[in-house]
Structure formats: C-alpha cells, structure tokens
Design an enzyme around this catalytic site. Structure first.
Site, PDB file in Angstrom:
ATOM      1  N   PHE A   4     -18.351   6.785   6.712  1.00 30.89           N
ATOM      2  CA  PHE A   4     -17.429   6.635   5.594  1.00 30.89           C
ATOM      3  C   PHE A   4     -17.259   5.168   5.256  1.00 30.89           C
ATOM      4  O   PHE A   4     -17.217   4.314   6.118  1.00 30.89           O
ATOM      5  CB  PHE A   4     -16.060   7.213   5.997  1.00 30.89           C
ATOM      6  CG  PHE A   4     -15.012   7.101   4.937  1.00 30.89           C
ATOM      7  CD1 PHE A   4     -14.932   8.056   3.930  1.00 30.89           C
ATOM      8  CD2 PHE A   4     -14.125   6.039   4.934  1.00 30.89           C
ATOM      9  CE1 PHE A   4     -13.972   7.950   2.954  1.00 30.89           C
ATOM     10  CE2 PHE A   4     -13.164   5.927   3.944  1.00 30.89           C
ATOM     11  CZ  PHE A   4     -13.092   6.888   2.955  1.00 30.89           C
ATOM     12  N   ASP A   6       0.869  -1.163   0.000  1.00 31.90           N
ATOM     13  CA  ASP A   6       0.000   0.000   0.000  1.00 31.90           C
ATOM     14  C   ASP A   6       0.910   1.218   0.000  1.00 31.90           C
ATOM     15  O   ASP A   6       2.085   1.122   0.345  1.00 31.90           O
ATOM     16  CB  ASP A   6      -0.833  -0.072   1.289  1.00 31.90           C
ATOM     17  CG  ASP A   6      -1.652   1.160   1.490  1.00 31.90           C
ATOM     18  OD1 ASP A   6      -2.258   1.609   0.517  1.00 31.90           O
ATOM     19  OD2 ASP A   6      -1.689   1.653   2.634  1.00 31.90           O
ATOM     20  N   LYS A   7       0.401   2.355  -0.416  1.00 28.59           N
ATOM     21  CA  LYS A   7       1.280   3.525  -0.439  1.00 28.59           C
ATOM     22  C   LYS A   7       1.155   4.355   0.836  1.00 28.59           C
ATOM     23  O   LYS A   7       2.098   4.392   1.636  1.00 28.59           O
ATOM     24  CB  LYS A   7       0.973   4.408  -1.652  1.00 28.59           C
ATOM     25  CG  LYS A   7       1.994   5.510  -1.839  1.00 28.59           C
ATOM     26  CD  LYS A   7       1.648   6.400  -3.001  1.00 28.59           C
ATOM     27  CE  LYS A   7       0.615   7.445  -2.669  1.00 28.59           C
ATOM     28  NZ  LYS A   7       1.100   8.567  -1.887  1.00 28.59           N
ATOM     29  N   ASP A  23      -4.592   6.347  -4.724  1.00 25.83           N
ATOM     30  CA  ASP A  23      -4.291   7.722  -5.114  1.00 25.83           C
ATOM     31  C   ASP A  23      -4.285   7.899  -6.628  1.00 25.83           C
ATOM     32  O   ASP A  23      -4.340   6.956  -7.381  1.00 25.83           O
ATOM     33  CB  ASP A  23      -2.911   8.106  -4.569  1.00 25.83           C
ATOM     34  CG  ASP A  23      -2.989   8.416  -3.101  1.00 25.83           C
ATOM     35  OD1 ASP A  23      -4.080   8.255  -2.539  1.00 25.83           O
ATOM     36  OD2 ASP A  23      -1.960   8.793  -2.533  1.00 25.83           O
ATOM     37  N   ARG A  38      -3.316  14.797  -0.693  1.00 29.71           N
ATOM     38  CA  ARG A  38      -4.648  14.219  -0.647  1.00 29.71           C
ATOM     39  C   ARG A  38      -5.654  15.355  -0.550  1.00 29.71           C
ATOM     40  O   ARG A  38      -5.600  16.165   0.373  1.00 29.71           O
ATOM     41  CB  ARG A  38      -4.762  13.307   0.560  1.00 29.71           C
ATOM     42  CG  ARG A  38      -6.035  12.537   0.630  1.00 29.71           C
ATOM     43  CD  ARG A  38      -6.052  11.681   1.846  1.00 29.71           C
ATOM     44  NE  ARG A  38      -5.158  10.518   1.697  1.00 29.71           N
ATOM     45  CZ  ARG A  38      -5.156   9.509   2.556  1.00 29.71           C
ATOM     46  NH1 ARG A  38      -5.956   9.521   3.579  1.00 29.71           N
ATOM     47  NH2 ARG A  38      -4.340   8.505   2.375  1.00 29.71           N
TER      48      ARG A  38
END
Lengths: 353, 1181
Positions: free
Chosen positions: B530, B410-411, B672, B584
C-alpha cells in the site's frame, strides 16, 4: 501519589505527580500596583529626606581648604625650573603662605592633590609588579614584562620597584608651619605613619625576606627607578622601618586613582602638641615645599588640601544632595501616582479590577 | 540529566583483524565473525539497471575480493562503529554547545574576539574568554565494513545489517524496532533467498558475494540495494530492500540467531543519521534574537570606533600622547600609526565584547532543553489508555508553541477515534453484516477469500505487545493480529466472524480456515504494498488448484477507474451512501492471471526491485501496469466501534473551540470525502450552525469557472468583514457571521497552479489566501499527503508569515508535520512515523490545548524575558565601562576586575534568569486554560517587538549612567572614609559593579510574578554568592597571580559608610523608573494579563474556578465608562481592545460589585457554560 512506585503496565511512563514537575509549587505572587507601591514610595521619600538632611548637616560641619601651589608664591621659580628636565637633579624649595579664617576642629588631614595626571591609563596601571612588591624574591630580580620600559635600567640591572607607577612617584615634600600670633612660626607636626590601608602595609606590600641582612643588602643588584633620586631602601631617612616596599608614601602612590584629578593622603595632624590639641587654629600659615614633581608637561596642577572629616568622610555634597533630590522625586511621583489612583482607580476601578 | 545520554554497546571495536585469521571473535556479547576467504567465480557482466554508481557503495562480504577479471577490489574506508547519537554528552556539553552557538550569527564574532585577544595586547586576558572555545576532536580508528555478524535472540543489532540467514527454515526473522520508532509490534524480515540455507558458521564462511547499495540515507523505511552472489562462478543478482535490512537499535525476537552482514556502521547507520538529520527549525524568537544581536553588534562597533577616534583626537596634544610618566617601549614607538589605530580599535572591541552575551546562547539552549522537561512531566498530558506521555523531540521550538496562528489538523485518528471495526460488506450490491448466514453466490466466496488474503496482517502468538492487538480466540489462546493499519486488523477480524479465519503465513503460504473448518493454502507470490499515492494494495497468490489471482483493494476512487467489469453501479451507490454517514469504504477487485501474464508481472517487478536508483518510481510504474483490468467484487466498510458513527476523540470539540478562541485558525486536512469530513467538522465545532459555509469544490467549479467562483467568494467575505469594526470582531461572538471554507484537493491544485500567461486569470493564490484569512475554519478534503504540505507551505509563505502548526497521526501527515513551523504527532494507531518526524508528540488531540495555551504561553513569556533581560543586563554591564574611557584617556582601561568581567554573566547574574525562564508563571495555568483568549495577548511575537526592546535598552543605558555617574560624583576628589584614606580605581569599579549586580538582580525580582521558594533561594543566593565571592577574591594574596589589585578592596569599600549609602541610593534610583512605569501602565493601560493578575489577586487565587463568559461581551461595551479617555491613548504594544473585554469588565460598574455579586454571577455563568460544553461535547454523526 503512590510512594512505593509500583510502576508497571500502562502507567509505567506516567510522570511523577510532584508539585515541581507539575509546575504547581506554592508561590507568592506580588504585583506592582499603586496600592502596594504608594505606601512604599511615601516611606522611601521620608527616609531619603531624613537621610539627606542628616548627611547635609554632617557635611556642613566639615571644613576644607585647598591650595593650588603650582605657580603660587615663590613656587613660580621652581615651576619654571622644572620645565627643563636637565635641572631634575637640582633641588628647589619654595614657600606659600595662606590663612585659615575659621579654626579646623578635630583631626586635620593633609593631602596632596594632582590634576590632569592620568594614573588610570591602562598601560600605566599595568606597569607594576605586585609579585615584586609582595616580596617574592624571584620577581625582585626578574620584574614582570608589564613593567617595560621601566623593568631594567640601561645596563640591564633589574629595577626595584619596577614599572611606570613606582617610577613616577610624587616626590614633593611639605613642611607646614603656623604663625603664632605675636610669636614665631611653629612647625606643625604631621603623623606620616599609619596613613595607608592596614592590609596594604602589612600584607600586600612586603620587603623580600631579610634573613639578618640589611635592606641595602637585600636590594643589592637592583637599580633604583629611573626618576628616583634615592634607592627604595633609603626613602625615609628618619624611620628605618618605613623603607623598602613598605614605605607608606610609596604604598599610597601605588594605589592608583580612578580619575585624573585626585588627591592622596600625606599626613595627619599630630595633636599631641598643645597648640594643636584642638586642631588647627585660625590664623596665618606657611607651607614650605621641596618642589620636585614636574607637571607642566601634561598641563597638570598641584595642590595641597587640608580637611577635617566626620564619619561620613570629607566635604562631599553629592550624597546629601542626591538623597534630597531622590527624596523629592519619589515624593513627586508618589503624589502623581496618588492623583492617578484617585482619579482612575476610584472611578474606573482599574486599579483593583 | 542535562544531556541526552544514549550509550550503545560498542560492538565493533577491533583495531585491525589479522588477515590470516578466518574467524575472529570481536565482542563478548555480539559475536562478530570476520570472514576472509577463497575466491573464485566470475562477476556477472550485465547490470539490471544502468545506474549512476557514484551514489552507491560496494561491500565485500567477509572482505573477500571479487573474482578476478572484474573491476578492481577497492578497499573503501568506512567509519568505525562508534556512535555519538546524543546531542550532548557529559564531556562535550560545553564545547559542543559552544560549537552549536558558533553556527549562528554570533559565530564569526566570538571567534574574531578570541583571535584578537590572542594576537594583540588587550585589556582582558584571552584565557578567560578563550578557554571554553577549545575542544578536542578525537579521531578514532577506521573500521572496515563487510563483517559478518552473528546475533542471538533478544540482542540488539550493532549496526545496519543485511540478513543472510536465520535459524528459522523460512529464512525470516522477527524484529522489534521499539527503540527506533516506538513500534513494538514484531516485524518480519527476510533473508536473501540464495543465502538463507547457509546457517552455520562454516557455511556462511563459504558465501562469496558482494553487496551494492545506496549511500547511507536517514529514511528508516527505505533501502535500495542488490547482492551479487557468486555460486559456481555464476553470479546471481538479487534485489535487497528494507525487508532485508536490519537496523541498528532494533532487537531480534522469536528467532534463535541470525547471520547478517554489516553494511552501514557507526555514524552512517540509519539510526545515527536520524539523530543528525533533523532539519533545524528556527523559532520566531530566535529570529528576533538575531536581529537584536545585529543591533548590538552595530552598537559595539560604533562604540569602539568612536572611542578610537576620540583617543587620537585626545592624543593630538603631544603631552597627552606620551607623558613622561608613561613612556612607551621602543617597539611601540616604531609601530605605524594606522596599525596602532587598528590595534586600538580591536582592543576596544575586546573591551566591550561582553555586550554581546555569549552566555545568552548557552542560557537559551539550557532553558529550552531543561524547560522541555515540563512538557514531558505534565501529568495532564499523560494518557492512561495508551500509557503514553508527551514527548519532546526538538526543544528548540518550545516558545513557538505560544505563537501559533494556524493549526492544520488531520481528521482520522487525530480529531476522530481510529478504533476500527468491520461493519458490513457489500458483494455485487448485496449487503452483509457479521454473523449472517451467507447464501453462497458466485462472487461471494471469492470476495471473502480476497479479503482474507489481501492484507499485510501478521499473526502474533503469545507475548504482549502494546500495539494493536485483538485476540483471535478470546480467552483461549493469545494470538493477535498485528498490523500497522487498524483497518486491516478490523477487516481480518470481521472476516473471522463471517467464517473465514486467517491463520498464518507459513513458508510463503497463507492459510485460511474456511467455514467448513478446512484449511485452504494459498501461495503468496507478490505483495504490491500500500502507498498513499496509489491508495490501494494488491497481492498475487496461487491457489492450491494452481490458479493465479491478483486481489486488489483500495479507496473507491482508486479502484473504480481500473475496473472493467462487475456490478459497478450497485457498489458505487452503496459506497456513496456510506460516505454520507462518515464511514471509510474500501473496494475489492480481482484479476485472474495466466501463467504468461504472471511471468510478465514477475519480470516487471524484479526489474523495478533491482534498481538502485528511483526504485520507488519504477515500482509505482510497475504497479500501475499490473493493477488493471480488474473485476469488481464488492466493497466493505469499517468504522468506529460505537453505533455506526465516527467517534470524535475525547474533548476534540472543546479543544478546537479553545483554539478558535485563542485566535488560531484551524484547518482540517483530510483525504476523506467532503460529506464525511464536513460532518466531522460540525461535530467537532469547527463549523457552527451559524457558520456560513463557502464551498470551493469540483462540484461548483464544474458549473462556474474557478475564476468566477473565487471572485464570488472573496466578494462575499470581504463585504462582510469590511463593514465590521474591529471592536465587534472577536471570532467567537455569536452575532457576526463566521465563515467556513470547504475546498477539495482537485480544486486546490487548480488554485495552486502557477498563473497563466493571460493576465485576466489573475493570481488565484492571492485571492484564495484572502478568502482563507477571513474564514475562521477551513476544511480541505480529498487531499493527497503532498497537498497537505503544499497548503501549509502556501500559508507559511503568505505575506504575514504566520506561525503554523501541523498535527497528525499517520504517515500521510508526515509531509505537513515536517513542513509546518511546529509539527505535532499524535501517538495514534497508524504507526509511529508521524511521532518520529514530529517536533512534539502527544497522546491525544485534546492535549494540544494545554500544550499551546499553557506551555506555549509560558515558554514564550519566559524566553522573551530571558532574551530582553540578557541584553539589558549586558548594557548595564558594559556601558559604564564605555563611559569610563572618557576619563582614562581612552586607554582601554577596564572598569571592573578580570574576575568580575568573566563571572558576571557566568555566575553572578545567570542563575536567577535561568530559573525565571524555567518556572515563571505570570498567570495561573488554570486561568490560561479557562480563558484561551489570553493567548492573543502574546500573539505576533508581541513581547519581542522593537519598542519593547528599545525600552529595555534605554532602561539599561539609564541604569548604567546612574551607576557610573553616581559613583563618579561620590569619588569626585573627596574622601569617603573616616580615617582619611583614599580609594583607588578598583574600589571605584567594585562599587559600580556591586550596584550593577544588585540592580539587575532586583530588576528581575521585580519582574518575577511567581515566587516559589526556589526563586527566593536562587535570587538571594546569587547575591550572597556575589558578596561571598568578592570577600574571598579580595581576602587572599593569590599565590599564583602576579597582580593583587583586588586585595581587600571589597572589604575596604564595605567599611565605608558613604559607600553603603550610595549603593542603596543608586540601586533605588536605578529601579525607580521601571517600577513607576509598571505601576502607571498597570493602572492606566493594563494588558489582559495584568487585568487577570489583578482579578486573581482580588479573588485570592480562586479566579480559575470561574469560567469567563463570552456572553458578557455584548454587555461589556455599554458598561464601560470612564475608560474612553484611556482608550484613545495610542499604544500599539498593548493588547487589542477586544481582548480586554473577555472577562473583567464586569467589575467596572460600581465598587459594590467587587465584593459579592460577581461571585454569584460567575458561578452562574460557569454553570451555563458547562452546560454548553456538555451539550456540544461528544456529538456523533
């Protein structure tokens, strides 16, 4: 490394910084390279060579004589007689003559040997009751079920000693005599005691507690094994202390052989006699056999073996030869390795890299 | 320490509560109130959803029957509250371990052997092998569910409870679930609205309700149920969700007491289910093991079969069949020949059954379990900042860490830091940064209020927690914002600096301190939480003026399509600008709701929430309907703390580089945008400057068809790689082109789509895989969480079946962590879900390096030796017994005594190999870390390939033959004592056995490369133990045994000179071939491992101070001479040629170099490389 272990706050979960837990214990890291192994190889080759030669010389100094008497001489008749089981009760004696070219020096051991007799069949091996043999009263009257079908006789009386092993005890007996040159035959005295393992004789095999009873009384209410002619307490008429479970022939027979061809110790030359003080002289001998043990059913052979022993035991060429072979093998490999090392090790530096 | 001993207080422990008692105190610490009571009322008729009732359960609070007229009161039986949450406890280690073993290939086998031993007359006693097979299942009393439980502050919940009422007025309670999932932040749980007023014992006693809920499920964060409360004969149905469910193991905080009703108890609690339901991942080693097992099973059966046949051939001679000295019993004679033959076959099976080592499974299990402690103990994998060390959740996969070929990472939070800070916001295209005076625009006020309200941040007072904490008023009061997402904390923090302070949530009212220091109160009506599929969240609030607002924030891609007005263009431009910088950006929008609309929303939501089935799906549908027609307010962005860039995690680049060098392919999977992700990839050295980037993105597929793009790319890749020789390829040499692939989620799903009917489209998957195989790095951006798992699955299922590892820190990584062979969780800031679902958890990404390169490598080496050695030593053990059958008339006579048969694997030869498999280090760990290419030496399960297995087996057979026939010829009808006494079969067996024990132990000693004092102790100790045991076993007439066959056998044997000589000779002969093989192989075809061992020896352990240099490689080829001949030797097992050149070729030139010059060179090189690291270390974008 705080010994006080002030473990709180964010470092509470910090692992111990010990050499073991961090996998950093000091260690010795040997490697099998030509450099380390070659000297060892040469050394081993040398040691094995020396041992081999020494053992070979030792073995050469022993003497051994084997005599198959199954059908030899007058025993031929007995052999035929024993083919019929109905003659089992009849005795049969025969004699075989043989000669010794070179005198047997020192202690001479007398063995009987059997071929093709499987003492190592599983059911046969298990068919014994060590509890009975060690003198446990309970087992005397109640033999282990492993002894079946040799645990009780037809009338249900317990057999002592029970089981197939004891039942099939080797019952030939031998008298050895020497033809003294220009004289009469001399009976060769054999020591028949002290031929078992000391621990067997004194610990593993015991007669049930006698409490002032005679052996016959102790073994009352037990039957003798099916194929036996004498009860267990009368095995040795000459020596009353050699009867019952501690009879040495019985004890020797009860130590089952590992392979179908085996020999068992019968006696040792008694050198007290002047004639035999140095061992058995060269010359002619006769062996008188009380021929009882049938072997033709299983195509077996019977033999007697006379041998002298060294510290190394009898005439066994295997070990010296094995040592010599191993030695030369190691030497050969060591040479090959040296060549490899010389060629590649020096040129390519592969060995030391 | 052998066992995961987790004991919990036995809270429920009552046999059967007296039905007349209305109140019974059950436990001294947790006061549990069992309530029984009056009835009345009528059950409501209509249900909210037409569910399938099979999968739900009904609980009667206080065991009160439902009102008459409804369905019958069915007393269901639920398990008692006893929990055995450990894998092993002290008393069940052996049986349970055995049971675990039985589940494997061998289970059937062991059971059969045991049963056979019971039924027929066999050579070995059933007691010795059967004893450990038994274990007792204690059936415990069954306890009803439905008790009302009273829990006080700081107590742990005894089972899973539905919260009825609390001491707090709002009906909330605070709970920490630290012991469940490690999240120490306080979570808020809500009481059922209609019962929250009942907060005394009497009042609670008067509640009359039933709860319907799903059957127990392991998911900690999911719960679906509903409560029917009968008030004044009027049934009211209320939804129950995870916010009402208090989990066993969690602790009550900040709340004086609560009343709650038990719904899941004992082994049905979510905590217990979580311990059980860990899916078993099997390692490659285990698969090899099972394959070997099948081979040995085959050998065993054929051995038994051959012996049975031979037995009857041998017995065809009637004199042999039943010689006079060995009469059968009557019953034996009457048995049918077929039955006899079959019995014999089984008896042979029993005799040889030791060839399949039961103890191997136990030892492997112990090795894995104990060995995993070294990961937890590793100080280098401890992170001071977090105060966390590595965690091992599954010890089954230790060796798999040494086999990883693909790393999926994962980043955010994994490669990059996740320390978020509010940076700027943009309202209608105007940009604001903190501490700026605002100019009071129309949307501005609304925007900031939206940000203050649209979140799930909690305010925490006092008490330190080690989650995310930010002081509201630094220094003054200790209040913190807590959230499972660092973004939200950053956001609320940022708002505070812009003048809007979120104070707290009180009585469903959110309080905000605005710039004029006035407190504004908004009633919080609904939270649309969320989720990573929607990628947005919303709140519905009522302002003090009665206006109803829906505020929604989320990723740009999830907001823009739902916006109907607002300055979309300006905001979009800003968002794109930010994305390039790797930040982000989230968008915020709102919608005004009329009361009618709100009613509709409420109806939708409550309908969905009351559903017992598919609640998630219904909720998602409801959310989709509600979150529409939005008006865009603006966007804000959060980023790393330093500058404006996303900071890489410490040593992330170095780690990735090492993984590359170790031959692993690293894939970055991120949600992303492409630009952001690509920038990170460059920074983290995933892509180099000379990496040729292949793009497989929507941008490209818009121009060309996917088909063309794919074929284009594959052509490019294959052309290059086809022309390369194996020798020049190393994945890290500078001169050959490296490929990097970038693919986005949309294209990926197009690729993954099953092939169409028209065949010319071909199988895209295959082509895609082909491209991927040739790329050293792949970046997948814009990925949905499920797609991450899909990718992992795709690679896993490709034809080489590579071993995959997935690493991530967030809930969105869970799917791929579960999917991959090895799942690694990072103890990041986005909650503990990844950690909980992982097989291993590490504090930081950089720890992956040591985990794989050192621990993985070691574990693999250790366990492969363990497996091979176990089979070897059992071949040595059993083969002589097989040979002996040829001499004892195939009568199944065992060669060894029972005690030896039983103890050989248990005590004489087990400890040295167990110790070896725990602490062996073939190469110093510093070297392993410095030279990642060593990892390739063990790639593809190379130590458990068939040739190696066959070598070990042949070695075992050879040793067995040497031992058996060596002893046989020694015994061959001769005396080998000086007093003329003869030895029997037990001496023969003991002689073979003695040689055996010494040979196999010395063989292990030869293989040991890391001799610590423990090794000396255990190896020599176990030999001494054997001797001492043998002396003791034969030294006594054992009073309770009926056979005394071993009496003085060992001592008599030792008293014979030839026995000693032959023992020494046979051991030497047995070990000779292996020594020779080792020496010759090391000299002629050394593996990289052996080369490094040599070099390490030469430099007396200081080798690790020198870093191997990649740059040496190009020279190496020309320097190599005199080795051409050796290289031609076909030797597939040995390491590939390219791995040889990594470091030591330097010494091949002349002997002079061995002494001094290389030292200097290395020192030189080390400096260079360090500069290299420093240069590329922490580049930020």
């Amino acid at each position: 490394m705080g010994k006080a272990k002030v473990k709180s706050g964010p470092l509470a979960r910090r692992p111990d910084n010990s050499a073991f837990k961090q996998q950093r214990l000091p260690a010795w890291s040997p490697m099998l390279t030509a450099n380390t192994v070659l000297p060892f190889f040469y050394f081993m080759a040398l040691i094995c060579m020396l041992l081999g030669v020494w053992l070979l010389l030792t073995v050469q100094s022993t003497q051994e004589m084997k005599l198959d008497y199954t059908e030899a001489g007058s025993c031929n008749l007995c052999y035929i007689k024993r083919q019929n089981a109905s003659n089992a009760a009849q005795s049969c004696t025969c004699s075989v003559m043989f000669s010794i070219q070179k005198a047997f020096k020192g202690d001479v051991f007398f063995y009987y040997g059997l071929k093709n007799f499987h003492q190592n069949l599983r059911r046969y091996m298990d068919s014994r009751d060590d509890g009975q043999m060690v003198g446990r009263k309970r087992n005397l009257k109640n033999p282990s079920s492993y002894c079946q079908p040799f645990d009780k006789d037809q009338t249900g009386v317990p057999i002592a000693p029970c089981g197939a092993v004891a039942n099939s005890i080797f019952n030939d007996s031998f008298t050895l005599s020497y033809h003294q040159p220009g004289s009469y035959r001399v009976r060769i005295p054999l020591l028949r005691r002290g031929i078992t393992w000391y621990t067997d004789e004194n610990v593993k095999f015991r007669n049930p507690k006698t409490e002032n009873l005679t052996l016959a009384e102790v073994f009352k209410d037990t039957a003798r094994p099916l194929y036996w002619q004498k009860p267990v307490y009368e095995l040795d008429p000459d020596d009353p202390t050699n009867n019952g479970f501690i009879n040495e022939d019985l004890i020797i027979w009860m130590r089952e052989a590992a392979f179908p061809n085996f020999k068992k110790l019968y006696g040792v030359l008694n050198r007290a006699d002047e004639v035999f003080a140095k061992g058995l002289p060269a010359g002619n001998y006769t062996i008188d056999i009380n021929y009882n043990f049938p072997v033709q059913y299983f195509r077996g052979r019977k033999e007697v073996v006379l041998t002298t022993l060294t510290w190394f035991g009898g005439q066994n060429h295997f070990l010296p030869v094995a040592y010599l072979v191993t030695s030369s093998l190691i030497l050969l490999l060591a040479v090959v390795l040296t060549v490899i090392w010389w060629k590649f090790g020096k040129a390519g530096k592969n060995m030391q890299e | 320490m052998l066992f995961y001993l987790i004991t919990r207080r036995q809270a429920f422990h009552v046999k059967s509560p007296n039905p007349d008692e209305s109140l019974s105190v059950i436990d001294t610490r947790d006061v549990i109130v069992g309530l029984r009571g009056r009835s009345g009322g009528e059950r409501r008729k209509e249900c909210v959803g037409e569910e399938n009732w099979v999968d739900s359960r009904t609980i009667y609070i206080g065991h009160k029957e439902p009102p008459p007229g409804t369905e019958a009161f069915i007393q269901q039986r639920f398990p008692d509250n006893r929990i055995v949450s450990s894998k092993y406890t002290f008393w069940n280690f052996i049986p349970k371990n055995m049971f675990e073993q039985f589940r494997r290939v061998a289970n059937f086998y062991f059971l059969i052997i045991f049963l056979v031993q019971l039924i027929i007359d066999t050579p070995t006693s059933p007691i010795t092998s059967g004893l450990p097979l038994f274990f007792v299942i204690t059936v415990t009393a069954i306890k009803q569910v439905g008790d009302v439980v009273f829990v006080k502050e700081n107590e742990t919940f005894p089972c899973d409870l539905i919260l009825l009422s609390t001491s707090r007025d709002e009906g909330v309670c605070y709970v920490t679930t630290a012991s469940l999932d490690g999240e120490s932040s306080h979570k808020t749980y809500f009481a059922v609205q209609d019962t929250k007023a009942y907060n005394t014992e009497q009042e609670v006693d008067s509640i009359h309700a039933t709860i319907e809920c799903e059957q127990p499920q392991p998911d900690l964060y999911k719960f679906v149920g509903r409560i029917n409360i009968y008030m004044d004969n009027e049934p009211v149905a209320r939804p129950l969700g995870s916010e009402n469910l208090l989990l066993r193991g969690a602790t009550l905080k900040n709340t004086e007491y609560i009343y709650a009703v038990a719904i899941y108890t004992g082994m049905e609690t979510k905590m217990a289910l979580n311990y059980q339901s860990k899916t078993q991942k099997r390692s490659a080693v285990e698969k090899s093991m099972n394959a070997y097992l099948v081979v040995y099973l085959f050998i065993l059966i054929s051995k038994a079969f051959v012996n049975t046949v031979l037995k009857y051939v041998w017995q065809a001679d009637p004199n042999r069949d039943e010689p006079w000295y060995n009469d059968r019993t009557e019953s034996e004679r009457q048995r049918h020949i077929v039955i006899r033959a079959f019995t014999d076959f089984l008896a042979f099976m029993v005799l040889f059954n030791y060839i399949i080592p039961v103890s191997m499974y136990v030892t492997v299990e112990m090795q894995k379990f104990l060995g995993s402690y070294f990961i937890m103990w590793d100080d280098e994998m401890f992170d001071e900042e977090l105060g966390e060390r590595a965690v091992v959740n599954t010890s089954d996969l230790n060796e798999e860490l040494g086999q990883v070929e693909y790393v999926f990472t994962d980043k955010t939070g994994t490669l990059t830091e996740n320390n978020m800070e509010f940076i700027e916001c943009c309202v209608d295209g105007h940009v604001y940064v903190p501490h700026v005076i605002l100019n009071g625009q129309e949307h501005e006020e609304l925007f900031f209020r939206a940000l203050c309200l649209c979140h799930t941040v909690q305010v925490k007072e006092e008490e330190t927690v080690d989650g995310i904490k930010q002081g509201i008023h630094q220094g003054k009061s200790t209040s913190f914002y807590i959230s499972s997402s660092p973004d939200e904390v950053a956001l609320v923090e940022g708002m505070k600096r812009l003048g809007f302070t979120y104070l707290r949530l009180k009585d469903s009212h959110m309080e905000i301190l605005n710039r004029e220091d006035e407190i504004e109160r908004f009633e919080l009506l609904e939270v649309l939480t969320f989720d990573s599929v929607r990628r947005r969240m919303s709140v519905i609030v009522r302002s003090s003026s009665g206006q109803l607002y829906l505020f929604c924030k989320g990723a740009d891609s999830s907001i823009f399509p739902r916006v109907i007005s607002g300055k979309v263009e300006q905001v979009k431009a800003r968002v794109e600008h930010n994305a390039v910088e790797g930040l982000r950006t989230l968008c915020v929008a709102y919608r005004l709701l009329s009361p009618e609309q709100y009613q509709e929303v409420c109806h939708l939501l409550s309908g969905a929430k009351l559903a017992l089935q598919d609640r998630d799906k219904r909720l998602a549908e409801a959310y989709d309907i509600i979150e529409k027609d939005l008006i865009l307010l603006g966007a804000y962005r959060c980023g790393g703390q330093v500058g404006g860039g996303t900071r890489l995690q410490e040593k992330a680049a170095d780690t990735i580089e090492s993984l590359h060098k170790a031959g692993m392919k690293v894939w970055v999977l991120t949600g992303d945008k492409m630009e952001t992700a690509a920038a990170t990839c460059y920074a983290s050295k995933l892509f180099h400057r000379n990496t040729q980037i292949l793009e497989l993105t929507t941008k490209r597929t818009e121009e060309q068809s996917l088909h063309d793009v794919l074929f284009d790319l594959s052509r490019t890749v294959l052309r290059q790689h086809g022309g390369m020789t194996r020798d020049t390829f190393s994945g890290l040499s500078g001169d050959c082109t490296d490929y990097g692939l970038i693919i986005d989620g949309a294209t990926l799903s197009a690729v993954m789509r099953p092939p169409q009917e028209d065949s010319n489209s071909g199988n895209y998957k295959e082509i895609f895989l082909e491209i991927c195989r040739n790329c050293s790095a792949v970046l997948c951006c814009r990925m949905a969480p499920l797609q991450k798992a899909q990718i992992v699955k795709l690679i896993k299922a490709s034809k080489e079946h590579p071993i995959t590892l997935a690493i991530g820190d967030g809930a969105n990584d869970v799917s791929m962590i579960l999917e991959a062979h090895v799942g690694v969780g990072i103890m990041g800031k986005e909650g503990r879900q990844a950690v909980r679902n992982s097989d291993y958890a590490i504090p930081k990404f950089k720890h992956l390096k040591k985990m794989l390169l050192v621990h993985g490598h070691y574990y693999y080496i250790r366990i492969s030796e363990l497996v091979q050695y176990f089979f070897y030593k059992n071949v040595c053990f059993i083969f002589p017994q097989f040979l002996y059958q040829f001499f004892c008339g195939f009568s199944q006579q065992p060669l060894y005594d029972t005690a030896y048969l039983t103890l050989y694997n248990i005590s004489f030869t087990s400890l040295p190999i167990l110790l070896y498999s725990l602490i062996e280090q073939h190469i110093n760990m510093d070297i392993l870390k410095k030279d990642p290419s060593l990892y390739r030496d063990i790639a593809k399960n190379s130590l458990l390939r068939w040739p190696i297995f066959i070598y070990w087996t042949i070695l075992g057979v050879y040793d067995a033959i040497v031992m058996f026939f060596g002893a046989y010829f020694l015994f061959d009808n001769t005396t080998f004592t000086s007093n003329g006494q003869m030895f029997g079969n037990w001496t023969f067996g003991t002689l073979v056995f003695t040689v055996l024990v010494f040979t196999v132990t010395f063989k292990l000693a030869l293989d040991t490369h890391y001799w610590t004092w423990i090794n000396h102790f255990v190896i020599w100790g176990s030999l001494i133990f054997f001797v001492v045991f043998s002396l003791l076993w034969g030294g006594i007439i054992w009073p309770f045994l009926n056979y005394q066959r071993m009496y003085y056998v060992f001592m008599q044997m030792l008293s014979s000179g030839p026995a000693w000589l032959s023992i020494i000779l046979l051991i030497t002969a047995g070990l000779l071939p292996d020594v020779l093989k080792k020496v010759i192989w090391r000299a002629l075809w050394p593996t990289t491992t052996e080369r490094i061992q040599n070099a390490d020896k030469l430099y007396k352990g200081h080798l690790s101070e020198f870093t191997p240099l990649a740059s040496l490689q190009s020279k190496a080829g020309s320097q190599r001479r005199g080795s051409g001949g050796q290289r031609n030797v076909p030797n597939p097992r040995r390491s590939e040629p390219f791995s040889k050149k990594t470091m030591f070729t330097r010494w091949q030139r002349t002997p002079d170099y061995c002494t001094f010059t290389p030292l200097l060179r290395f020192a030189d090189g080390a400096r260079n490389s360090r500069q290299g690291y420093a240069h590329g270390g922490q580049t930020s974008v």
